[in-house]
Write an enzyme that holds these catalytic residues in place. Structure first.
Site, PDB file in Angstrom:
ATOM      1  N   ARG A  31      14.372  60.840  30.821  1.00 38.33           N
ATOM      2  CA  ARG A  31      13.481  61.392  29.795  1.00 38.33           C
ATOM      3  C   ARG A  31      12.528  62.427  30.373  1.00 38.33           C
ATOM      4  NH1 ARG A  31      11.258  55.752  28.052  1.00 38.33           N
ATOM      5  NH2 ARG A  31      11.360  55.738  30.324  1.00 38.33           N
ATOM      6  N   ASN A  43      23.024  53.759  34.321  1.00 36.32           N
ATOM      7  CA  ASN A  43      22.059  53.153  35.245  1.00 36.32           C
ATOM      8  C   ASN A  43      20.671  53.025  34.628  1.00 36.32           C
ATOM      9  OD1 ASN A  43      20.741  52.706  38.060  1.00 36.32           O
ATOM     10  ND2 ASN A  43      19.802  54.622  37.328  1.00 36.32           N
ATOM     11  N   TYR A  91      15.319  41.486  28.379  1.00 34.35           N
ATOM     12  CA  TYR A  91      16.071  42.154  29.461  1.00 34.35           C
ATOM     13  C   TYR A  91      17.317  41.332  29.811  1.00 34.35           C
ATOM     14  CZ  TYR A  91      16.687  44.222  34.198  1.00 34.35           C
ATOM     15  OH  TYR A  91      17.171  44.843  35.332  1.00 34.35           O
ATOM     16  N   LYS A 139      21.149  42.504  29.464  1.00 34.27           N
ATOM     17  CA  LYS A 139      22.048  42.611  30.637  1.00 34.27           C
ATOM     18  C   LYS A 139      23.252  41.678  30.486  1.00 34.27           C
ATOM     19  CE  LYS A 139      19.771  45.693  33.183  1.00 34.27           C
ATOM     20  NZ  LYS A 139      20.343  47.008  33.510  1.00 34.27           N
ATOM     21  N   THR A 199      12.699  49.416  44.396  1.00 32.19           N
ATOM     22  CA  THR A 199      12.602  50.664  43.610  1.00 32.19           C
ATOM     23  C   THR A 199      11.267  50.667  42.859  1.00 32.19           C
ATOM     24  OG1 THR A 199      13.459  49.771  41.532  1.00 32.19           O
ATOM     25  CG2 THR A 199      15.103  50.556  43.111  1.00 32.19           C
TER      26      THR A 199
HETATM   27  P1  NAP Z   1      13.584  52.907  38.014  1.00 27.48           P
HETATM   28  O1  NAP Z   1      13.281  53.495  39.327  1.00 27.48           O
HETATM   29  O2  NAP Z   1      12.487  52.587  37.069  1.00 27.48           O
HETATM   30  O3  NAP Z   1      14.644  53.850  37.301  1.00 27.48           O
HETATM   31  C1  NAP Z   1      14.986  53.740  35.971  1.00 27.48           C
HETATM   32  C2  NAP Z   1      15.354  55.129  35.485  1.00 27.48           C
HETATM   33  O4  NAP Z   1      15.794  55.047  34.133  1.00 27.48           O
HETATM   34  C3  NAP Z   1      14.183  56.096  35.523  1.00 27.48           C
HETATM   35  O5  NAP Z   1      14.602  57.253  36.228  1.00 27.48           O
HETATM   36  C4  NAP Z   1      13.888  56.415  34.072  1.00 27.48           C
HETATM   37  O6  NAP Z   1      13.519  57.774  33.945  1.00 27.48           O
HETATM   38  C5  NAP Z   1      15.233  56.132  33.412  1.00 27.48           C
HETATM   39  N1  NAP Z   1      15.099  55.696  32.028  1.00 27.48           N
HETATM   40  C6  NAP Z   1      14.363  54.666  31.535  1.00 27.48           C
HETATM   41  N2  NAP Z   1      14.463  54.616  30.209  1.00 27.48           N
HETATM   42  C7  NAP Z   1      15.293  55.643  29.847  1.00 27.48           C
HETATM   43  C8  NAP Z   1      15.780  56.129  28.608  1.00 27.48           C
HETATM   44  N3  NAP Z   1      15.446  55.551  27.461  1.00 27.48           N
HETATM   45  N4  NAP Z   1      16.606  57.191  28.619  1.00 27.48           N
HETATM   46  C9  NAP Z   1      16.952  57.803  29.781  1.00 27.48           C
HETATM   47  N5  NAP Z   1      16.527  57.386  30.976  1.00 27.48           N
HETATM   48  C10 NAP Z   1      15.695  56.329  31.001  1.00 27.48           C
HETATM   49  O7  NAP Z   1      14.405  51.542  38.164  1.00 27.48           O
HETATM   50  P2  NAP Z   1      15.641  51.095  39.077  1.00 27.48           P
HETATM   51  O8  NAP Z   1      15.229  49.859  39.741  1.00 27.48           O
HETATM   52  O9  NAP Z   1      16.188  52.217  39.868  1.00 27.48           O
HETATM   53  O10 NAP Z   1      16.661  50.679  37.918  1.00 27.48           O
HETATM   54  C11 NAP Z   1      17.958  51.215  37.786  1.00 27.48           C
HETATM   55  C12 NAP Z   1      18.847  50.168  37.119  1.00 27.48           C
HETATM   56  O11 NAP Z   1      18.982  49.054  37.993  1.00 27.48           O
HETATM   57  C13 NAP Z   1      18.286  49.615  35.805  1.00 27.48           C
HETATM   58  O12 NAP Z   1      19.322  49.478  34.852  1.00 27.48           O
HETATM   59  C14 NAP Z   1      17.767  48.251  36.201  1.00 27.48           C
HETATM   60  O13 NAP Z   1      17.774  47.335  35.127  1.00 27.48           O
HETATM   61  C15 NAP Z   1      18.773  47.859  37.263  1.00 27.48           C
HETATM   62  N6  NAP Z   1      18.304  46.819  38.173  1.00 27.48           N
HETATM   63  C16 NAP Z   1      17.127  46.977  38.850  1.00 27.48           C
HETATM   64  C17 NAP Z   1      16.700  45.960  39.697  1.00 27.48           C
HETATM   65  C18 NAP Z   1      15.426  46.057  40.506  1.00 27.48           C
HETATM   66  O14 NAP Z   1      14.951  45.043  41.012  1.00 27.48           O
HETATM   67  N7  NAP Z   1      14.840  47.249  40.676  1.00 27.48           N
HETATM   68  C19 NAP Z   1      17.480  44.799  39.838  1.00 27.48           C
HETATM   69  C20 NAP Z   1      18.673  44.704  39.139  1.00 27.48           C
HETATM   70  C21 NAP Z   1      19.079  45.716  38.306  1.00 27.48           C
HETATM   71  P3  NAP Z   1      12.558  58.296  32.758  1.00 27.48           P
HETATM   72  O15 NAP Z   1      11.403  57.344  32.711  1.00 27.48           O
HETATM   73  O16 NAP Z   1      12.192  59.678  33.145  1.00 27.48           O
HETATM   74  O17 NAP Z   1      13.396  58.260  31.519  1.00 27.48           O
END
Ligand code: NAP
Length: 251
Positions: A37, A84, A149, A153, A184
């Protein structure tokens, strides 16, 4: 790996796992498009990877269609759709509004549906494709205070399993990756939230999250990206409908 020259679209490509996915796929010679976004973080990743940055809210179906049309015009048909983008706001179930619940489903589940469905016609035409979602261990087990969440998922895993069967004879595979806690910005927000809600120190809050991983550490974004690269490769052509945990043995 065999992603050289292939066009990969990565939602949420401006930070965390998405930024690392962009770096690793670009490093292997893929043509990379990143969606998010906010343009600023996308541009930072683009400067380092030469990825095409496009603003797009994955919950908005028309916006996803438009972004993929623009991406395909610049980078060719989408061969790999990497869903993602996600968000994990936490609240006790009894304080969650219907809007909170809907928002969790919208970004974490409908966002995957939107990207995959918009990418499908090009993959069908090519007779080859890779649909990959970054789901979570929260798609395979429950965690307290993130029921929306977890529901979303779990839904991604169901979508993966059903679609993998539907597309099994098309040359397209559909898989999910299920990481435990990854280091992250999303994790940092969870830590900040625990500190604000409980008064714990950040160190203690981090320790409590690390404890869920039997290896006693956070997963690194690079470990997730390497699994995605493998799933995108020719060699993983028979891996279909899987939900691959990357969790140090948590599940
Ligand atoms: P992050 O750094 O917060 O990245 C999430 C990204 O998604 C951001 O770049 C954000 O950018 C984008 N985003 C959020 N809402 C959006 C929307 N409506 N449309 C388009 N883009 C959107 O988090 P991350 O940890 O890398 O997460 C990546 C994936 O891994 C997620 O699906 C998360 O559920 C999964 N995951 C994370 C963890 C963890 O512990 N970190 C564990 C398991 C799974 P903008 O805000 O600019 O849109």
């Amino acid at each position: 790996m065999s992603v050289a020259g292939k066009h990969v679209v990565i939602s949420g490509g401006g930070s965390g796992v998405g930024a690392e996915l962009a770096a690793q796929f670009a490093g292997q010679g893929a043509r990379v498009t990143i969606l998010g976004r906010r343009m600023e973080p996308l541009e930072e990743v683009s400067a380092a990877t030469k990825a095409l940055p496009l603003t797009c809210d994955v919950t908005d179906r028309a916006a996803v269609e438009a972004a993929l049309t623009e991406a395909a015009a610049k980078n060719g048909p989408v061969a790999i759709a990497l869903a993602n983008a996600g968000a994990a706001p936490s609240k006790p179930f009894d304080r969650m509004s219907a809007e909170d619940f809907g928002a969790a489903l919208s970004v974490n589940l409908a966002g995957v549906f939107n990207l995959w469905q918009a990418a499908l016609p090009g993959m069908k035409e090519a007779g080859w494709g890779r649909m990959i979602a970054i789901a979570s261990t929260a798609g395979l087990k429950g965690y307290p205070y993130v029921s929306g969440y977890c529901a979303a998922k779990h839904g991604v895993i169901g979508l993966t399993r059903a679609l993998s069967l539907e597309l099994a004879r098309t040359g397209i595979t559909v898989n999910s990756i299920c990481p435990g806690f990854i280091e992250t910005p999303l994790l940092q927000r969870s830590v900040d939230n625990i500190v604000a809600k409980t008064g714990m120190t950040p160190e203690k809050a981090e320790k409590s999250l690390r404890a869920s991983n039997p290896q006693g550490r956070f997963i690194q974004p690079a470990e997730v990206a390497e699994a995605a690269l493998w799933l995108a490769s020719e060699g993983a052509g028979s891996v279909n409908g899987s939900a691959l945990p990357i969790s140090g043995g948590e599940i």
